[in-house]
Structure formats: C-alpha cells, structure tokens
Design an enzyme around this catalytic site. Structure first.
Site, PDB file in Angstrom:
ATOM      1  N   SER A   1      52.566  -6.033 -15.526  1.00  0.00           N
ATOM      2  CA  SER A   1      51.801  -6.101 -16.777  1.00  0.00           C
ATOM      3  C   SER A   1      52.686  -6.685 -17.872  1.00  0.00           C
ATOM      4  O   SER A   1      53.133  -7.824 -17.747  1.00  0.00           O
ATOM      5  CB  SER A   1      51.258  -4.712 -17.136  1.00  0.00           C
ATOM      6  OG  SER A   1      50.280  -4.792 -18.133  1.00  0.00           O
TER       7      SER A   1
ATOM      8  N   HIS B   1      44.363  -3.416 -11.862  1.00  0.00           N
ATOM      9  CA  HIS B   1      45.658  -3.613 -12.510  1.00  0.00           C
ATOM     10  C   HIS B   1      46.768  -2.837 -11.794  1.00  0.00           C
ATOM     11  O   HIS B   1      47.944  -3.109 -12.014  1.00  0.00           O
ATOM     12  CB  HIS B   1      45.549  -3.184 -13.975  1.00  0.00           C
ATOM     13  CG  HIS B   1      46.616  -3.737 -14.861  1.00  0.00           C
ATOM     14  ND1 HIS B   1      46.946  -5.074 -14.914  1.00  0.00           N
ATOM     15  CD2 HIS B   1      47.433  -3.122 -15.764  1.00  0.00           C
ATOM     16  CE1 HIS B   1      47.924  -5.262 -15.789  1.00  0.00           C
ATOM     17  NE2 HIS B   1      48.233  -4.094 -16.316  1.00  0.00           N
TER      18      HIS B   1
ATOM     19  N   ASP C   1      41.551  -7.074 -11.391  1.00  0.00           N
ATOM     20  CA  ASP C   1      42.317  -6.824 -12.609  1.00  0.00           C
ATOM     21  C   ASP C   1      41.680  -7.570 -13.780  1.00  0.00           C
ATOM     22  O   ASP C   1      41.671  -8.804 -13.805  1.00  0.00           O
ATOM     23  CB  ASP C   1      43.765  -7.281 -12.429  1.00  0.00           C
ATOM     24  CG  ASP C   1      44.653  -6.906 -13.598  1.00  0.00           C
ATOM     25  OD1 ASP C   1      44.133  -6.334 -14.576  1.00  0.00           O
ATOM     26  OD2 ASP C   1      45.856  -7.180 -13.525  1.00  0.00           O
TER      27      ASP C   1
END
Length: 234
Positions: free
Chosen positions: A90, A206, A174
């Site tokens: 991320s 995610h 995601d």
C-alpha cells in the site's frame, strides 16, 4: 526492511499472519520494522508531518537501514550491500516505487511491492478513498497548485532511474490501490530491461486473506528474496 502502509498507520506488537516479521526471521533474514514520519502512536504532529510530503518516509527508511547496519554493528556476511532488501504494501508499496527512482544502482538486492501506488495523481482518480489524497495535499489533482504538490511526490515521474529488480503483487479486488498501479510499475521495469515479476491474486482485495493464497504469497516472496540475495534457508 518492512515498510508499513497508511502512511498514517504503524507497526505494533499485534500478531497477524500477513507481513509477519517472525516468518521472515524464521526463514533466516534479519528483519527490521520501524515507524517513520506519518506513523500513528507518536503524537498528531508526527502523524500530520507526512501531509504534502509523502516522499519523506522513504528517505527515513534509508536512514533507518544505515542506522541498523552501522549503529548496531551488524557486520555478518548476510548484511553486505548486495543482500539488503526492502518490502512494502500500500503506502509501503508507494515507498518502494519512490525508492526505485532514488537509490543507487545495485544499492539493494531487490524490492517487493504489494498493492503499491505508482502514480499519486492517477491514484487520486481511481482509489475508493481518493478523497484522502486531497485531504493530504490540501487540493485536488486538477488544481494547478495541487498538481505541483502531487508531482513532487509522484514516483512515476522518476521511472528513468528505476534499476532494481522488483516483485509486484496485486489483488484483483483491490479498490484502495487499483490493479493498474502495479501493472504500470511492472511494465515500467520490463520496458527498461530490468528484471521484474508480477503475481496476481484475482480473488483477493487490498490484503491477501485466503490461507492458500497466503502460503503462495510467502513461498513466492521468499523465492524472490533468496534468488536475489543468494540466501539459502536453513
């Protein structure tokens, strides 16, 4: 070195099988986590200091690595320059992309980028929390001044300097950091003739949550790290 997401998040003592430092250590790697600028748990001033300055924490990561190697006098063969790696997801993946354009050739053995951000500007248009980028930078990306601020921190503008082998991982579900971000990074390195690999989980979001996928995730990551560091697990 593991880099957490957020950027306004932190590494804690909470147990999780995702990004579990004990698993990396048990495989034979000296594993380091630290909480740079933007991390939670150290006061609002430090947390907010990452706003309009996403490029700062990756710089601190480099200082953190130097500190661990020098201040703690780690001089074993597995810590030479060609065997240090950095992994992130991320925002941590954003940090990997930023480092790709700001480290010396051969400075790191390889990188691992999970669901990272290739371009802050495109992320501001595609993410399910696109408003968070506008909050962080104070302006939307279509505003000329906002665009200037976004560009200061945009890894995609430094692809001409990308030279470190990188494994990209992404989940097809995601919507936080969309699939195009990892595909762009993977393609950029391929176009530059730099080794890169792409692992795709069509049924993950995610986070890699399914047990079988998690096993595949670790097996692939360790294979990539071992291949580029020359490490042989005990």
């Amino acid at each position: 070195m593991l880099i957490h997401g957020g950027p306004q998040s932190s590494f804690t003592e909470l147990f999780n099988y995702r990004w579990n430092p004990q698993l990396f250590a048990s495989h034979g790697y000296i594993t380091v986590q630290f909480n740079p600028t933007g991390s939670t748990g150290f006061g609002k001033e430090l947390m907010d200091a990452v706003d309009k300055n996403w490029r700062l924490p990756p710089t601190e990561v480099l200082e953190g690595i130097k500190h661990v190697l020098n201040e703690h006098h780690i001089t074993t063969p597995i810590t030479d320059d060609k065997k240090v790696t950095v992994l992130g997801a991320s925002y941590g993946g954003y940090s990997i992309n930023w480092l790709l354009g700001h480290v010396k050739d051969g400075q790191f053995a390889c990188f691992v980028n999970h669901d990272g951000i290739f371009s802050i500007t495109s992320h501001a248009y595609t993410s399910d929390v696109s408003f968070s980028d506008e909050i962080s930078y104070g302006l939307p990306p279509w505003d000329p001044k906002g665009k200037e601020l976004f560009d200061l921190d945009d890894p995609s503008l430094h692809v001409a300097k990308w030279n470190t082998p990188t494994l990209f991982i992404h989940g097809g579900l995601d919507y936080r950091c969309t699939l195009d971000q990892s595909l762009a990074g993977f393609t950029a390195l391929r176009r530059r003739g730099v080794e890169s690999r792409f692992m795709y989980f069509p049924d993950e979001n995610h986070w890699t949550l399914k047990p079988a996928n998690s096993i595949k995730w670790y097996d692939t990551v360790f294979e990539w790290l071992d291949e580029h560091t020359g490490h042989i697990a005990a």
